[in-house]
Design an enzyme around this catalytic site. Structure first.
Site, short mmCIF file in Angstrom:
data_model
loop_
_atom_site.label_atom_id
_atom_site.label_comp_id
_atom_site.label_asym_id
_atom_site.label_seq_id
_atom_site.Cartn_x
_atom_site.Cartn_y
_atom_site.Cartn_z
N THR A 114 0.82 -1.22 0.00
CA THR A 114 0.00 0.00 0.00
C THR A 114 0.85 1.27 0.00
O THR A 114 2.04 1.24 0.29
CB THR A 114 -0.93 0.04 1.23
OG1 THR A 114 -0.14 0.12 2.42
CG2 THR A 114 -1.82 -1.19 1.28
N ASP A 115 0.17 2.37 -0.31
CA ASP A 115 0.81 3.68 -0.23
C ASP A 115 0.47 4.31 1.12
O ASP A 115 -0.11 3.66 1.99
CB ASP A 115 0.37 4.56 -1.40
CG ASP A 115 -1.13 4.76 -1.47
OD1 ASP A 115 -1.84 4.57 -0.45
OD2 ASP A 115 -1.63 5.12 -2.56
N GLN A 116 0.80 5.59 1.30
CA GLN A 116 0.55 6.25 2.59
C GLN A 116 -0.93 6.35 2.93
O GLN A 116 -1.29 6.50 4.09
CB GLN A 116 1.14 7.66 2.58
CG GLN A 116 2.61 7.69 2.89
CD GLN A 116 3.10 9.11 3.07
OE1 GLN A 116 2.78 9.99 2.28
NE2 GLN A 116 3.86 9.33 4.11
N MET A 117 -1.79 6.24 1.94
CA MET A 117 -3.24 6.32 2.18
C MET A 117 -3.83 4.95 2.56
O MET A 117 -5.02 4.84 2.77
CB MET A 117 -3.94 6.86 0.94
CG MET A 117 -3.52 8.27 0.57
SD MET A 117 -4.30 8.86 -0.95
CE MET A 117 -3.49 7.84 -2.19
N VAL A 130 -3.93 2.47 0.50
CA VAL A 130 -4.52 1.94 -0.73
C VAL A 130 -3.45 1.13 -1.47
O VAL A 130 -2.30 1.55 -1.58
CB VAL A 130 -5.04 3.09 -1.63
CG1 VAL A 130 -5.52 2.57 -2.97
CG2 VAL A 130 -6.15 3.85 -0.91
#
Length: 138
Positions: A15-18, A20
């Site tokens: 995932t990314d920082q969000m 997601v």
């Protein structure tokens, strides 16, 4: 038509920082689904490679519908969308545990000789696999 569904736990590293899932990870999940479908059909990718045949990706199409998120279970459903005897297109749907469709798409593969990358006929080199693919396409 035979389908195969594989469960995947979304890992933080995907995932990314969000929170997601990064889009390239869907390719990895599709590979997991594809090899699991092949196993269900009795087709061994490693045996194919050991015989000097590869199946490189020639095209990928992915349609992102909803975000896949960290901590959720994802379900990759795979099937043979079409098959010509040389070229095979796999279909994919990736949904979350709430049955939300997150991605649908396809990947196209061509059998080639490992030494020179010239296309090969599955019917000629793997006749039993050819019969399975021919009868199980969508």
């Amino acid at each position: 038509m035979i389908t195969e569904t594989v469960e995947i736990d979304v890992r933080y590293a995907e995932t990314d920082q969000m929170g997601v899932v990064y889009h390239a990870n869907y390719l990895i999940w599709c590979e997991i689904g594809r090899t699991s479908l092949m196993g269900k059909l009795g087709v061994s990718y490693s045996a194919m490679e050991e015989s000097g045949v590869l199946a490189p990706v020639t095209n990928v199409n992915m349609n992102y519908k909803a975000p896949a998120r960290y901590g959720r279970k994802m379900y990759v459903t795979t099937w043979i969308e079409s098959y010509t005897g040389v070229r095979v297109t796999y279909g994919y749907e990736i949904s979350d545990e709430k049955n939300n469709l997150c991605m649908d798409g396809t990947s196209e593969h061509v059998l080639v000789d490992k030494k020179n990358f010239r296309p090969l006929s599955m019917k000629k080199h793997f006749p039993e696999w050819h019969a399975l693919y021919w009868t199980n396409q969508k």
